[in-house]
Design a protein around this motif. Structure first.
Motif, mmCIF file in Angstrom:
data_model
loop_
_atom_site.group_PDB
_atom_site.id
_atom_site.type_symbol
_atom_site.label_atom_id
_atom_site.label_comp_id
_atom_site.label_asym_id
_atom_site.label_seq_id
_atom_site.Cartn_x
_atom_site.Cartn_y
_atom_site.Cartn_z
ATOM 1 N N VAL A 1 0.841 -1.181 0.000
ATOM 2 C CA VAL A 1 0.000 0.000 0.000
ATOM 3 C C VAL A 1 0.880 1.235 0.000
ATOM 4 O O VAL A 1 1.807 1.353 0.797
ATOM 5 C CB VAL A 1 -0.929 0.007 1.237
ATOM 6 C CG1 VAL A 1 -1.762 1.275 1.266
ATOM 7 C CG2 VAL A 1 -1.812 -1.233 1.249
ATOM 8 N N ILE A 2 0.567 2.143 -0.901
ATOM 9 C CA ILE A 2 1.329 3.391 -0.991
ATOM 10 C C ILE A 2 0.450 4.527 -0.476
ATOM 11 O O ILE A 2 -0.673 4.698 -0.931
ATOM 12 C CB ILE A 2 1.753 3.683 -2.444
ATOM 13 C CG1 ILE A 2 2.643 2.547 -2.951
ATOM 14 C CG2 ILE A 2 2.454 5.035 -2.537
ATOM 15 C CD1 ILE A 2 2.939 2.631 -4.425
ATOM 16 N N ASN A 3 0.950 5.251 0.490
ATOM 17 C CA ASN A 3 0.226 6.379 1.047
ATOM 18 C C ASN A 3 0.779 7.654 0.400
ATOM 19 O O ASN A 3 1.972 7.905 0.426
ATOM 20 C CB ASN A 3 0.445 6.401 2.573
ATOM 21 C CG ASN A 3 -0.448 7.407 3.247
ATOM 22 O OD1 ASN A 3 -0.929 8.351 2.629
ATOM 23 N ND2 ASN A 3 -0.637 7.228 4.541
ATOM 24 N N ILE A 4 -0.078 8.461 -0.154
ATOM 25 C CA ILE A 4 0.392 9.658 -0.857
ATOM 26 C C ILE A 4 0.978 10.714 0.079
ATOM 27 O O ILE A 4 1.640 11.632 -0.352
ATOM 28 C CB ILE A 4 -0.715 10.280 -1.726
ATOM 29 C CG1 ILE A 4 -1.902 10.719 -0.860
ATOM 30 C CG2 ILE A 4 -1.158 9.321 -2.800
ATOM 31 C CD1 ILE A 4 -2.963 11.490 -1.614
ATOM 32 N N TRP A 5 0.762 10.548 1.388
ATOM 33 C CA TRP A 5 1.287 11.520 2.343
ATOM 34 C C TRP A 5 2.658 11.146 2.881
ATOM 35 O O TRP A 5 3.249 11.881 3.625
ATOM 36 C CB TRP A 5 0.313 11.699 3.508
ATOM 37 C CG TRP A 5 -0.970 12.321 3.034
ATOM 38 C CD1 TRP A 5 -1.203 13.626 2.805
ATOM 39 C CD2 TRP A 5 -2.168 11.620 2.718
ATOM 40 N NE1 TRP A 5 -2.480 13.801 2.356
ATOM 41 C CE2 TRP A 5 -3.102 12.576 2.297
ATOM 42 C CE3 TRP A 5 -2.551 10.278 2.724
ATOM 43 C CZ2 TRP A 5 -4.382 12.265 1.897
ATOM 44 C CZ3 TRP A 5 -3.842 9.955 2.331
ATOM 45 C CH2 TRP A 5 -4.741 10.957 1.925
ATOM 46 N N ASP A 6 3.189 10.007 2.511
ATOM 47 C CA ASP A 6 4.529 9.594 2.993
ATOM 48 C C ASP A 6 5.614 10.301 2.214
ATOM 49 O O ASP A 6 5.552 10.618 1.101
ATOM 50 C CB ASP A 6 4.702 8.079 2.864
ATOM 51 C CG ASP A 6 3.884 7.350 3.918
ATOM 52 O OD1 ASP A 6 3.488 7.986 4.906
ATOM 53 O OD2 ASP A 6 3.651 6.149 3.725
#
Length: 73
Positions: free
Chosen positions: A68-73
């Motif tokens: 899962v890729i979080n756009i806020w990281d």
């Protein structure tokens, strides 16, 4: 296969794909799972008479993706 689940008692005229649709929200893949969990059920035909006990196993779903890729990281 998980041994948790529920037992469904048929009513006259029930069919497995409809039982799976009502219990699982889909029949695709579930009919095969239920047939695997209930030896001899396929020999009873497509339309059931009343008072047949059918074990509906619990289905444990896996996440679609472990990456899962979080756009806020």
């Amino acid at each position: 296969m998980n041994e948790n689940g529920v037992t469904y008692i048929t009513r006259d005229g029930d069919c497995l794909d409809n039982i799976c649709w009502r219990h699982y929200g889909r029949s695709s893949g579930m009919v095969e799972l239920v047939l695997e969990a209930n030896h001899g059920l396929a020999e009873k035909g497509a339309i059931y008479c009343e008072n047949i006990a059918i074990f509906l196993p619990e289905v444990i779903t896996k996440p679609i993706s472990d990456n899962v890729i979080n756009i806020w990281d």
